[in-house]
Design an enzyme around this catalytic site. Structure first.
Site, short mmCIF file in Angstrom:
data_model
loop_
_atom_site.label_atom_id
_atom_site.label_comp_id
_atom_site.label_asym_id
_atom_site.label_seq_id
_atom_site.Cartn_x
_atom_site.Cartn_y
_atom_site.Cartn_z
N ASP A 183 0.90 -0.99 -0.02
CA ASP A 183 0.00 -0.04 0.09
C ASP A 183 1.03 1.29 -0.03
OD1 ASP A 183 -2.43 1.71 0.29
OD2 ASP A 183 -3.35 -0.01 0.98
N HIS A 186 -3.12 2.93 -4.63
CA HIS A 186 -2.46 2.63 -3.44
C HIS A 186 -0.87 2.00 -3.58
CE1 HIS A 186 -5.78 2.80 -0.60
NE2 HIS A 186 -6.56 2.33 -1.38
N GLU A 219 -10.21 2.29 -4.86
CA GLU A 219 -9.74 3.58 -4.56
C GLU A 219 -8.66 4.41 -5.51
OE1 GLU A 219 -11.28 3.45 -0.18
OE2 GLU A 219 -9.03 2.86 -0.51
C1 ACM Z 1 -11.10 -1.00 0.52
O1 ACM Z 1 -11.57 -1.11 1.61
N1 ACM Z 1 -10.57 0.10 0.08
C2 ACM Z 1 -11.08 -2.26 -0.33
#
Ligand code: ACM
Length: 639
Positions: A205, A279, A357
Site C-alpha cells: 500500500d 495505493h 480507490e
Molecule cells: C477497501 O476497503 N478500500 C477495499
C-alpha cells in the site's frame, strides 16, 4: 440427518444435562455453531492415561501432535500414541468410505463416557473437529501453563458439522502498519480456532511494500520504511526531510514460505494481495518510472499524512500521484516479475490485485494516458483502469493463478475470468454474480473490522461504526443471485488506526466470531441471543489465553433527540440482554447503587456530563462512559 437443527427438545435435553455439569463445561457453546448437536447425559473425563490414535498419514499425524502439545501445555498430561486406532481413547479417523454429507471440511465428533472419536473424509475435517473439541473442554484448556486440580470433563455429545461456504476469510492489512511473521502466525492460530480458512494478506500500500521481490530490491530497501507517528492516522503532519525512515519492515521470501507452511498446518490458505494501480506509492517511491507523473522521484512512502482529498467522494482526488501508469510498458514488466514470484511463493490458487480507490486526476492530465486512450479506443478513465486490469489478468493467469480484485474492477468492464471481492456494500458482488463471475462478499456494512464497535465517545476514533449485532446479521447470499456464484464471505481488518497486536485483537474479537458463524454455520442455526451467550463463554477462553477482545457489546447505545420543547431527550439502550444501565448527571462515578435507566432522560438544567455504566446484577459489565451533554446536544441538532 442432513442439516438437522438444534431442536427445542434437544435444548430441553441439554438443559437437564447442564444441571449436572461442572460449571466450566456446562452447555455446548461452540462458535461457529455446528450443523447439529445432540447432547447426552454423561461425560468423558480426560485423564493422563488417555491415548491418541489416528489414521497414519503425515497430515493426520500433524493434527494429533498439535493436540498432544496443547493438551500437555494446559493439563500437564503427555498422552501416549495408541498402537491401534479403535482402542485409543481419542481417535482421529479418516473415513475409508467417503461420507457425502461431510464434504472436504466436515466432521463427526462423538464423545462418549469412554472415548472421543472424530471422523472425517479429509484431514481438514479432523482439524475442525479438534477445534470444536477444544471448545467442549473447560476454558482452562486455553491456558499457556499447566492448570492443576482441574476436572477435564467433556459433555457427552454427538456433533455433525460442515461449513456453509468454502471461502471463510479474514483480511489482515500488514501494509499500513507492519506486523511481524510471528504476529501473523499468532493471528493464524486465533482465526483457525474459529474455522476461518483464508488469511488475505494486504501486502502493499502507500505506507509500505511488505514482500521481498528478487531483482527489485528497492521495494523493500526503500518502499518498506516510513516515519513512525502516532495519533489519528491520515491527519499526521508531513514528516521532515531528515526524520528517520526506520519504521516498517517486510517479509523475506523465506519468511513467506514459513508463514505459508505454518498456515497450512492450521488449514489456512494465504491469499496475497498486491494492490494496484492505486495505493501504490511505496512501489512508485522505489521505482519512480512506474508513474505517469513527472516529479514522482521526489515522493516519499506515506507516514499517515494526508495524500487524498475525499471531500468529493469516490474516487478520491490524489494530492500526489500514488498510481501505476497503465500507459507505461515498464509497469507490466514490473508486475510480471512481481506476480511470477508471488505465484511461486503462495500455493493458493488466487492472487488479489487490489484495484480499489484508484484516483484518476493525474491520469487525466497525462499525455501518455491520452495517447493510450486514443490507441485503444478508451473513452473514460474507468475504461483505462479496465484496460489495465485486463492486461494484468492475463499476467496473473499466465502464472497459473486466478485473478481477483476489489469491486472497482467492474468499472469500465470486468476482465473475463475475474473473481470480485465486494466491499462497497453487496452491490458489486450482485452485479458480478449476475454476470456469472464468482464473488466473495466482504461489505463495509457488515464485515469491516476496522470500524468502531461502539460509541465514538469511548472507542478509538474511526470514521464509521459496525456493532456486533450488525456484523452478526451479515448474509453473504442476496436473494437476487444464484448462490453458486458466492464463494463465501470475509471480514477485513485495515490497520491505519491499529498500531499493535493488542489492538488488532481488540478489533477482531468478538466481531470475527459473528462473521465466522455467518460463513460456517447453516443460516437457520443463527440466533442472536444464543450467539451472545456463546460469545460470553468464548470471552472466558480469550481471557485465559490472554487474547484481547472488545467489551463494547456491554456498553450502552446513546440516542439523542430534540423533544417537543426543543430540549434534549436521551435514550439509552443495550445491544445485549440482561444488563442494567446505571447513570449519573452529577459528575460522580455511577455504580450498581445509582439509578437504573428505564425511560428517556431529560438532563437537569445545569448538568454537563452523563456518566453511564452497565451491570448484570452486582457485576460490572461495561466501561464507564463519560458523555458530555454538549456532545449529545450536538447529535440532537440543538445549539
Ligand atoms: C477497501 O476497503 N478500500 C477495499
Amino acid at each position: 440427518m442432513k442439516k438437522m437443527l438444534v431442536s427445542i427438545t434437544l435444548w430441553c435435553f441439554a438443559s437437564i444435562a447442564i444441571a449436572q455439569h461442572h460449571e466450566s463445561t456446562k452447555g455446548i457453546n461452540i462458535i461457529p455453531i455446528p450443523v447439529s448437536v445432540q447432547e447426552g447425559m454423561g461425560s468423558f473425563t480426560l485423564l493422563p492415561t488417555a491415548t491418541i490414535g489416528y489414521t497414519p498419514t503425515a497430515a493426520v499425524k500433524e493434527i494429533a501432535q498439535q493436540m498432544q502439545q496443547k493438551i500437555a501445555r494446559a493439563t500437564g498430561f503427555s498422552l501416549a500414541k495408541s498402537k491401534g486406532l479403535s482402542n485409543a481413547t481419542i481417535q482421529l479417523q479418516i473415513l475409508t468410505k467417503r461420507d457425502t454429507v461431510l464434504g472436504n471440511e466436515g466432521y463427526r465428533l462423538q464423545v462418549t463416557p469412554t472415548a472421543v472419536i472424530i471422523k472425517a473424509n479429509e484431514p481438514a475435517g479432523l482439524f475442525y473437529g479438534v477445534q470444536s473439541l477444544w471448545q467442549l473442554l473447560p476454558a482452562a484448556i486455553e491456558s499457556k501453563t499447566v492448570v492443576n486440580k482441574m476436572n477435564w470433563k467433556i459433555p457427552e455429545v454427538a456433533i455433525l458439522d460442515y461449513p456453509r461456504f468454502v471461502w471463510r476469510g479474514l483480511m489482515f492489512d500488514v501494509a499500513r502498519h507492519f506486523f511481524t511473521k510471528q504476529q501473523v502466525e499468532n493471528y493464524i492460530d486465533e482465526m483457525a480456532k474459529y474455522k476461518f480458512n483464508i488469511l488475505h494478506l494486504h501486502l502493499t500500500d502507500d505506507e509500505g511494500w511488505r514482500i521481498e521481490i528478487k531483482g527489485l530490491p528497492r521495494l523493500t530497501e526503500i518502499g518498506a520504511w516510513n516515519v513512525k507517528k502516532v495519533g489519528y492516522f491520515g491527519t499526521f503532519t508531513p514528516p521532515k526531510p531528515d526524520d528517520p525512515r526506520n519504521y516498517g519492515g517486510f517479509y523475506t521470501q523465506d519468511d513467506i514460505k514459513e508463514m505459508v507452511a505454518y498456515a497450512q498446518k492450521k488449514f489456512v490458505n494465504i491469499l496475497p494481495e498486491i494492490d494496484v494501480p492505486g495505493h501504490s506509492l511505496s512501489a512508485i517511491v522505489s521505482y519512480p518510472d512506474l508513474s505517469c507523473t513527472p516529479g514522482a522521484n521526489t515522493y516519499h512512502v506515506r507516514s499517515g499524512e494526508e495524500i487524498m482529498d475525499w471531500s468529493h467522494g469516490a474516487p478520491p482526488i490524489a494530492l500526489i500521484d500514488n498510481t501505476l501508469c497503465p500507459a507505461n510498458p515498464k509497469v507490466y514488466t514490473f508486475l510480471d516479475t512481481v506476480f511470477t514470484q508471488v505465484a511461486k511463493l503462495f500455493p493458493f490458487p488466487y492472487i488479489h490485485v487490489g484495484g480499489d480507490e484508484c484516483p484518476k486526476n493525474f491520469w487525466e492530465i497525462s499525455p501518455a494516458i491520452h495517447q493510450l486512450m486514443q490507441k485503444e479506443g478508451l473513452k473514460t478513465m474507468e475504461e483505462v483502469q479496465s484496460y489495465f486490469e485486463k492486461r494484468i489478468e492475463k499476467i496473473v493467469e499466465s502464472k497459473g493463478k486466478k485473478f481477483m480484485g476489489w469491486d472497482e474492477i467492474l468499472e469500465g468492464g470486468l476482465a473475463p475470468n475475474a473473481v470480485v471481492m465486494s466491499w462497497r456494500g453487496m452491490k458489486g458482488g450482485i452485479e458480478a454474480a449476475k454476470m456469472k463471475h464468482r464473488v466473495v462478499m466482504s461489505p463495509t456494512t457488515f464485515a469491516y473490522l476496522d470500524y468502531m464497535q461502539g460509541d465514538s465517545i469511548i472507542e478509538p476514533r474511526v470514521y464509521a461504526t459496525l456493532r456486533l449485532n450488525k456484523a452478526y446479521s451479515f448474509e453473504p447470499v442476496p436473494d437476487s443471485v444464484d448462490s453458486k456464484y458466492i464463494l463465501g464471505g470475509q471480514a477485513n481488518l485495515w490497520t491505519e488506526q491499529v498500531y499493535n497486536t493488542r489492538h488488532l485483537q481488540y478489533m477482531t474479537w468478538p466481531r470475527a466470531f459473528a462473521v465466522s458463524e455467518t460463513v460456517w454455520s447453516p443460516k437457520a442455526n443463527k440466533n442472536w441471543l444464543d450467539f451472545v451467550n456463546r460469545v460470553e463463554h468464548q470471552f472466558k477462553r480469550l481471557d485465559i489465553e490472554q487474547v484481547k477482545y472488545a467489551p463494547s457489546m456491554y456498553d450502552p447505545i446513546f440516542t439523542a433527540t430534540k423533544n417537543a420543547e426543543g430540549g434534549l431527550q436521551i435514550e439509552l439502550a443495550t445491544e445485549v440482554p440482561n444488563l442494567q444501565i446505571h447513570y449519573s448527571f452529577d459528575n460522580s462515578f455511577p455504580d450498581q447503587f445509582y439509578p437504573v435507566y428505564s425511560t428517556p432522560l431529560t438532563p437537569p438544567e445545569d448538568a454537563v456530563m452523563l456518566k453511564v455504566i452497565t451491570y448484570r446484577g452486582n457485576k460490572v459489565m461495561g466501561r464507564m462512559i463519560a458523555m458530555p451533554i454538549k456532545e449529545l446536544k450536538k447529535r440532537a441538532g440543538i445549539q
